[in-house]
Each structure stands twice: as C-alpha cells, then as structure tokens.
Design a protein around this motif. Structure first.
Motif, PDB file in Angstrom:
ATOM      1  N   GLY A 190       0.789  -1.226   0.000  1.00 17.11           N
ATOM      2  CA  GLY A 190       0.000   0.000   0.000  1.00 17.11           C
ATOM      3  C   GLY A 190       0.821   1.275   0.000  1.00 17.11           C
ATOM      4  O   GLY A 190       2.050   1.265   0.063  1.00 17.11           O
ATOM      5  N   ASP A 191       0.097   2.384  -0.064  1.00 14.07           N
ATOM      6  CA  ASP A 191       0.695   3.710  -0.110  1.00 14.07           C
ATOM      7  C   ASP A 191       0.443   4.450   1.201  1.00 14.07           C
ATOM      8  O   ASP A 191      -0.362   4.023   2.031  1.00 14.07           O
ATOM      9  N   HIS A 192       1.111   5.580   1.357  1.00 16.10           N
ATOM     10  CA  HIS A 192       0.948   6.431   2.527  1.00 16.10           C
ATOM     11  C   HIS A 192      -0.257   7.352   2.312  1.00 16.10           C
ATOM     12  O   HIS A 192      -0.468   7.850   1.208  1.00 16.10           O
ATOM     13  N   VAL A 193      -1.012   7.606   3.393  1.00 13.83           N
ATOM     14  CA  VAL A 193      -2.177   8.482   3.314  1.00 13.83           C
ATOM     15  C   VAL A 193      -2.116   9.482   4.467  1.00 13.83           C
ATOM     16  O   VAL A 193      -1.898   9.104   5.621  1.00 13.83           O
ATOM     17  N   ILE A 194      -2.310  10.762   4.135  1.00 13.58           N
ATOM     18  CA  ILE A 194      -2.383  11.836   5.112  1.00 13.58           C
ATOM     19  C   ILE A 194      -3.821  12.344   5.104  1.00 13.58           C
ATOM     20  O   ILE A 194      -4.342  12.693   4.047  1.00 13.58           O
ATOM     21  N   ILE A 195      -4.452  12.395   6.269  1.00 13.59           N
ATOM     22  CA  ILE A 195      -5.810  12.917   6.377  1.00 13.59           C
ATOM     23  C   ILE A 195      -5.744  14.211   7.157  1.00 13.59           C
ATOM     24  O   ILE A 195      -5.232  14.245   8.285  1.00 13.59           O
ATOM     25  N   ILE A 196      -6.261  15.282   6.560  1.00 16.79           N
ATOM     26  CA  ILE A 196      -6.325  16.570   7.244  1.00 16.79           C
ATOM     27  C   ILE A 196      -7.789  16.929   7.490  1.00 16.79           C
ATOM     28  O   ILE A 196      -8.685  16.371   6.872  1.00 16.79           O
ATOM     29  N   ASN A 197      -8.010  17.859   8.397  1.00 18.75           N
ATOM     30  CA  ASN A 197      -9.353  18.299   8.791  1.00 18.75           C
ATOM     31  C   ASN A 197     -10.199  17.148   9.319  1.00 18.75           C
ATOM     32  O   ASN A 197     -11.389  17.042   9.018  1.00 18.75           O
ATOM     33  N   ALA A 198      -9.611  16.295  10.138  1.00 20.40           N
ATOM     34  CA  ALA A 198     -10.350  15.162  10.700  1.00 20.40           C
ATOM     35  C   ALA A 198     -11.469  15.619  11.626  1.00 20.40           C
ATOM     36  O   ALA A 198     -12.445  14.903  11.823  1.00 20.40           O
TER      37      ALA A 198
END
Length: 150
Positions: free
Chosen positions: A51-59
């Motif tokens: 898999g790839d890296h995921v950044i989640i903002i405004n959680a």
C-alpha cells in the motif's frame, strides 16, 4: 505459468492527502483502508504490504450520517476488572478527532502484524496543516464520500 509475487524492492509507495472536511466517516475509511492495503494496485498481494501512505487533514470536520454520532459507542478497556469505558462518537470526535478517525480505519485493516504495519502509513491531523510537504503528496479524491447538502 508461476504466480507473480512482488519483491520488496519492486514496491513503489506514493503519498496521498485527503481533505476530510464534509466527508462521511465510513466511506472515507473504506477508501483510505483500500489505499493503505494496496488493493488499488495491480501488484496487490494479500500477504504483503504493497500500500501507499495516506495523510488525512481536517479530521475534526468529518460527519456521520443518520444520527450515528449520538447512537454509536466507542469502547475502551483498561485491562483491569471493571475497566470498560464507553463514549459516543460525537464525544470521541470532539475530544480527539484524529484518534476517532484512525480507530475507524484500523477496524478495516487486517487484525495481525500486517495490519499494524499498514496502519503506520496513515497520518491523521485534526486541522488543515501537516508536516509532510516534503513528500509531495497528491490529492486523493474520494468521490462517493462527500456529504450532499440540500
């Protein structure tokens, strides 16, 4: 013809950023879990971390539908007798929104060492700022997760 299995040196990881503002939590979590596992790639192998890296903002701006914020419960156990504590998802999102989103995505990954390894590629931030600009993350569009406003 032998079955193809990718080697660790052949796996190329990309970085994606997701703006969770106005997204439905469950639909966001399924798509992010799919990218973390690598199921969107043609070289997907169930026993390897492709898999790839995921950044989640405004959680903190994620939404739950049909009143689930007040109905669904989040349970924790301290490990001691009588150590079960519970809170609603609304309380969990108000106190630690990044942990609530991470917990939801963790539930959709394998329950073993592979799932723990895939979870390390997830970065969740409550606000709009993240420290991963050097990785040049691409925006990840999650089409079906946007909350419709009538």
């Amino acid at each position: 013809m032998p079955t193809y299995s990718p080697k660790a040196s052949e796996i190329q990881r990309r970085w994606y950023v997701v703006d969770a503002e106005g997204l439905v939590l469950g639909r966001l979590a399924t798509e992010v879990a799919r990218v973390l596992r690598g199921k969107h790639k043609p070289i997907f192998t169930p026993h390897l971390d492709t898999g790839d890296h995921v950044i989640i903002i405004n959680a903190e701006k994620v939404v739950l539908t049909a009143g689930k914020a007040e109905k669904k419960r989040v349970y924790n156990h301290s490990g001691y007798p009588g150590g079960l504590s519970e809170q609603t998802y609304a309380d969990a999102l108000a106190r630690k929104p990044a942990d609530a989103v991470r917990r939801t995505i963790r539930g959709m990954l394998p329950k073993n060492r592979l799932g723990a390894q895939q979870l390390t590629k997830l970065k969740v931030y409550a606000g709009p700022v993240h420290p991963h600009a050097a990785q040049l993350p691409e925006p990840l569009e999650i089409v079906g997760a946007r909350r419709r406003t009538a």
